[in-house]
Design a protein around this motif. Structure first.
Motif, short mmCIF file in Angstrom:
data_model
loop_
_atom_site.label_atom_id
_atom_site.label_comp_id
_atom_site.label_asym_id
_atom_site.label_seq_id
_atom_site.Cartn_x
_atom_site.Cartn_y
_atom_site.Cartn_z
N SER A 122 -2.45 1.64 5.54
CA SER A 122 -3.57 1.16 4.73
C SER A 122 -4.78 0.94 5.64
O SER A 122 -4.66 0.91 6.86
CB SER A 122 -3.20 -0.15 4.06
N SER A 178 -4.58 10.96 -6.73
CA SER A 178 -3.81 10.77 -5.51
C SER A 178 -4.62 11.24 -4.32
O SER A 178 -4.57 12.38 -3.94
CB SER A 178 -2.51 11.56 -5.59
N SER A 184 -3.09 -6.24 -10.76
CA SER A 184 -4.26 -5.79 -10.01
C SER A 184 -5.27 -6.92 -9.81
O SER A 184 -6.09 -6.85 -8.92
CB SER A 184 -4.93 -4.60 -10.72
N ARG A 212 -2.03 0.22 -4.79
CA ARG A 212 -2.94 1.28 -5.24
C ARG A 212 -2.90 1.33 -6.75
O ARG A 212 -2.03 1.96 -7.34
CB ARG A 212 -2.50 2.62 -4.64
N SER A 259 -4.15 10.42 2.59
CA SER A 259 -4.26 9.45 3.66
C SER A 259 -3.74 10.15 4.90
O SER A 259 -2.80 10.91 4.82
CB SER A 259 -3.40 8.24 3.31
N SER A 303 -4.98 2.15 -10.23
CA SER A 303 -6.13 2.89 -10.74
C SER A 303 -7.18 1.94 -11.28
O SER A 303 -6.86 0.97 -11.97
CB SER A 303 -5.65 3.85 -11.83
N TYR A 312 0.81 -1.21 0.00
CA TYR A 312 0.00 0.00 0.00
C TYR A 312 0.85 1.26 0.00
O TYR A 312 0.64 2.17 -0.80
CB TYR A 312 -0.94 0.01 1.21
N ASN A 365 -3.20 -4.86 -1.66
CA ASN A 365 -3.28 -3.45 -1.27
C ASN A 365 -2.65 -2.47 -2.24
O ASN A 365 -2.66 -1.27 -2.00
CB ASN A 365 -2.62 -3.25 0.10
#
Ligand SMILES: [Zn+2]
Ligand SMILES: [Zn+2]
Ligand SMILES: [Zn+2]
Ligand SMILES: [Zn+2]
Ligand SMILES: [Zn+2]
Lengths: 463, 357
Positions: free
Chosen positions: A386, A371, B201, B281, A374, B283, A257, B279
């Motif tokens: 995460s 973006s 993904s 990231r 967080s 898109s 993450y 996890n």
């Protein structure tokens, strides 16, 4: 970046060259790949790029890098560096840049390139009649970790002497050099930092955890020295090879993450934003440049990586031998992950920023909606947490303070049983907790804002 | 495995199982390194899989489920454990074994014998679909024609389709495969090494192909390969363990070796890799190419013809190279890899998907 005043018409040979560098960079994203594609039409045994000069080495023993002439090779590397700097607004004329120099080839090249850019800017400044715009400042920091490796003091003295010599031998104007003992992460009034650091590292059972903790402390030390001496950029020499290793090891440690936060040109989650202008250069290229240009490096007293990090680095080395573009591919994969909101220098509303720079920024930077922000960071490694990290923390909230920590640090740095955790907390630098508290306050006020309309009285205990 | 089962058991001596605190510990659990007894091992092994099934709602009561059955350890343990859990927890599932006969003498015929015994042992109906019936070619014949160079391309493409066709014939709702945690961790790494963000993904999804004809699921997503081997060993399950004779990788791929090395110093690394994979990231606009249907056979395909039809056309016209070069990035990549290393080393461990699915 040559001369930053867009109005200046004197010998500022910026744009054209820069555009060329951009172009060159776009099709030499991977140096190795570029070479192999142009292999077919290399008939003459001349430099692959200018087709005029002798290549560094005509036989293939020298590797692909050797098929450029020295000038083109250097130009190509410097082009990548300058492209990274300009297209990410890493260095503005008013900035004060601290270069982290480890003694190794990557940061040696970073130091050299910053130095070259600086002297050029200085020259342009001197030539410009209108001296309204300053030239950015440069300092150098070397983190002395000898206390961790308990190296004999004469060896340490020699290393520091060498570092000093390298910095002094750069052409004027002279640059401030900071020798930063790693134990300086502790505040000076907290007793013997050296002792405390040793105890801290001894308290971490996992070898990989110990290495990583030391890495976090190194960053803390650099941040501290930068902040105390008025710098507003911290420049690291991290190259593709280094980042590729980080991509794999972060994946292996379950930090998928937060990974994209670490691999961008800019990382502004720190008090002093961190920039990585050599992000597109291979370790091999940088080492070669040091050799060709006689850039001195310093042999370091550091134990080799063990544990997970050691495995990862030999794995990546093996892959790179098997396919010379592998490291680039690994970094490109990580580059496709969505970065965080702090992975850019905040928009400066300054008419002095070159128009071209701004245009480029628009072209290469992330779209804002991609973006999302967080809010919580691991108090040890400062990586964004995460959702799954945050959820698993709920039951842990019982012990100490506001300090939340990622699952990786929790596993490899914190001890298993709660009583030893508290003991370890007393050994960690205070700064870590201060940072965590600061984050947490922000967080609380954000929540407060959201529920403001439902609060009845104007807060009785407001300070 | 042998060392950790026998050697450790001797050393552990009088130590008690750290779960039940009653029986003598008989093994060190690979996933956690806990010393436990056999019964507790069976218990935690099966219970974890049950939890994965429940939490991810892999099955619904009344569903017909095909279990990909190769005769290898993963699919054998899958068949055994799923039929056990189905009974114990009243899943209400109709389970079937589904095997593919590639037509490889000395490999598949032997492993199919194992599957046939499993059919009887577990009382699960078995369906075998063969390359010969579906495509008119056995792998033996294909190899005779194209040699040992690209045979895994055929093997992988044909098997994937053969499983779907078999599942359609069985009229099942879902296909469960024996992919384990090690396999998934390896896939995550391979997709990073190849820059394949679209596959990265999706590769940790426990259910895939929901848009296709037959969804697939992986009940062993979090189950360690070592524990599967251990389970089969202690339960004395009947499985077949010879490597495919046409698979050029009797060695393990780089990535697999790396994972085994990691596991040795930090067992949880396998789960951590999967967690990272979940996890990342990425898109949501990163999608696989639009899926249509093959104009020739009706199978899902992003091109005019599906991969299998292109390969088949090549075989039938005596131009077996047809379609091989045009595969996605990873296969191009493979070729570069093999060229560089004389075909003796590769980064991946199972080039044709998996024979042991
Ligand atoms: Zn040249
Ligand atoms: Zn952390
Ligand atoms: Zn027990
Ligand atoms: Zn094969
Ligand atoms: Zn078709």
């Amino acid at each position: 970046m040559a001369c930053s005043a867009s109005a200046c018409q004197s010998n500022c040979y910026k744009t054209q060259q820069e555009e060329e560098a951009v172009k060159a960079n776009n099709n030499t994203n991977s140096f190795a790949a570029n070479i192999s594609s142009s292999n077919n039409n290399s008939n003459s045994g001349l430099c692959l790029k200018c087709k005029a000069n002798q290549p560094i080495s005509s036989n293939s023993d020298g590797g692909d890098d050797a098929r450029f002439c020295i000038d083109c090779f250097r130009g190509n590397l410097f082009g990548k560096f300058r492209f990274a700097v300009t297209s990410n607004a890493m260095i503005a004329p008013t900035d004060n840049v601290l270069v982290a120099f480890s003694g190794g080839p990557s940061s040696r090249v970073a130091l050299q390139f910053v130095h070259e850019m600086h002297s050029k800017a200085q020259k342009n400044f001197d030539a410009c009649r209108d001296r309204s715009l300053p030239v950015f400042g440069v300092g150098v920091a070397f983190v002395d970790e000898s206390s961790v490796y308990s190296a004999p003091s004469n060896e340490t003295d020699k290393v520091i002497g060498d570092v000093r010599l390298i910095v002094e031998n750069l052409a004027p104007p002279s640059k401030e050099l900071y020798i930063v003992p790693i134990e300086s992460v502790y505040s000076s009034d907290s007793g013997d930092g050296r002792e405390r650091l040793k105890k801290l590292l001894d308290a971490v059972g996992d070898a990989t955890g110990r290495e990583d903790l030391l890495l976090h402390l190194r960053m803390l030390a650099l941040q501290k020295v930068a902040s105390q001496n008025g710098y507003n950029r911290l420049l690291l020499g991290s190259c593709v090879s280094r980042i590729a290793c980080h991509v794999i090891s972060a994946t292996v440690k379950g930090q998928g993450y937060s990974l994209p936060a670490d691999v961008q040109y800019v990382d502004a989650r720190w008090e002093i934003p961190v920039v990585l202008p050599l992000r597109d250069c291979l370790a091999k290229e940088l080492t070669m440049l040091c050799r060709l240009d006689g850039l001195k490096t310093v042999e370091l007293i550091r134990s080799p990586c063990t544990g997970i990090n050691g495995l990862v680095s030999s794995f990546v080395t093996l892959l790179q031998e098997e396919n010379p573009s592998r490291e680039c591919t690994i970094m490109r994969t990580a580059g496709k992950l969505i970065p965080f909101h702090f992975n850019k220098i905040e928009e400066i509303d300054d008419s002095n920023v070159l128009l071209a720079t701004r245009r480029r920024q628009k072209r290469y930077n992330l779209k804002p909606n991609e973006s999302f922000s967080s809010e919580s960071f691991c108090f040890i490694c400062n990586s964004p947490l995460s959702r799954s990290d945050l959820l698993s923390l709920k039951n842990l909230e019982s012990h100490k303070t506001s300090s939340v920590c990622c699952s990786s640090c929790q596993f490899q740095i914190l001890p298993q049983d709660p009583s030893s955790v508290n003991e370890l907390y007393t050994l960690l630098p205070e700064q870590l907790f201060a940072r965590a508290k600061h984050d947490n306050l922000d967080h609380c006020s954000a929540i407060r804002e959201q529920i403001q309309d439902c609060l009845l009285s104007e807060g009785e205990d407001e300070t | 495995m042998e060392e950790s089962a026998d050697g450790k058991a001797k050393k552990a001596g009088a130590r008690l199982c750290c779960l039940c605190h009653q029986k003598k510990a008989a093994l060190k659990r690979p996933k956690t390194l806990e010393q436990i007894c056999r019964e507790c091992f069976y218990e935690v092994f099966e219970e974890e899989i049950h939890q994965v099934i429940v939490e991810n709602q892999l099955f619904k009561p009344g569903e017909r489920i095909a279990l990909g059955a190769s005769g290898g350890k993963d699919s054998t343990v899958l068949a055994y454990v799923l039929s056990e859990l189905n009974r114990r927890h009243n899943y209400g599932l109709d389970l079937f074994l589904l095997s593919v006969d590639e037509g490889i003498t000395g490999y598949r015929d032997d492993s199919l014998e194992t599957v046939k015994r499993n059919e009887i042992q577990y009382g699960l109906p078995l369906k075998i679909v063969s390359y010969k019936d579906l495509y008119g070619w056995t792998m033996d014949e294909i190899v005779k024609m194209i040699g040992l160079k690209n045979n895994c391309t055929f093997c992988g493409v044909f098997r994937r389709q053969a499983l779907d066709r078999g599942a359609a014939l069985l009229k099942v709702d879902k296909l469960a495969t024996g992919h384990n945690a090690d396999d998934i961790a390896e896939t995550v790494l391979l997709n990073i090494l190849r820059g394949d963000i679209a596959r990265l993904s999706r590769c940790t999804s426990i259910v895939t192909g929901e848009d296709g004809p037959i969804p697939r699921c992986k009940p062993f997503k979090y189950t360690y390969e070592k524990e599967i081997v251990m389970y089969a060993y202690f339960k004395r399950l009947d499985y077949f363990s010879t490597e495919c004779i046409y698979s050029p990788n009797a060695y393990r791929g780089f990535a697999r070796e790396f994972i085994k090395d990691l596991e040795r110093i930090r067992p949880r690394a396998i789960l951590d890799i999967i967690k990272s994979g979940e996890n990342f990231r990425i898109s949501t606009s990163t999608k696989m190419p639009e899926q249509g249907t093959c104009e020739r056979c009706g199978y899902i395909s992003s091109q005019k013809w599906c991969k299998a039809c292109v390969l088949l056309e090549g075989l039938n016209r005596g131009l077996p190279k047809l379609g091989i070069g045009r595969t996605r990035g990873l296969n191009n990549d493979d070729k570069k890899d093999t060229k560089k290393t004389n075909g003796t080393k590769s980064i991946e461990s199972k080039q044709c998907g998996t024979l042991d699915f």
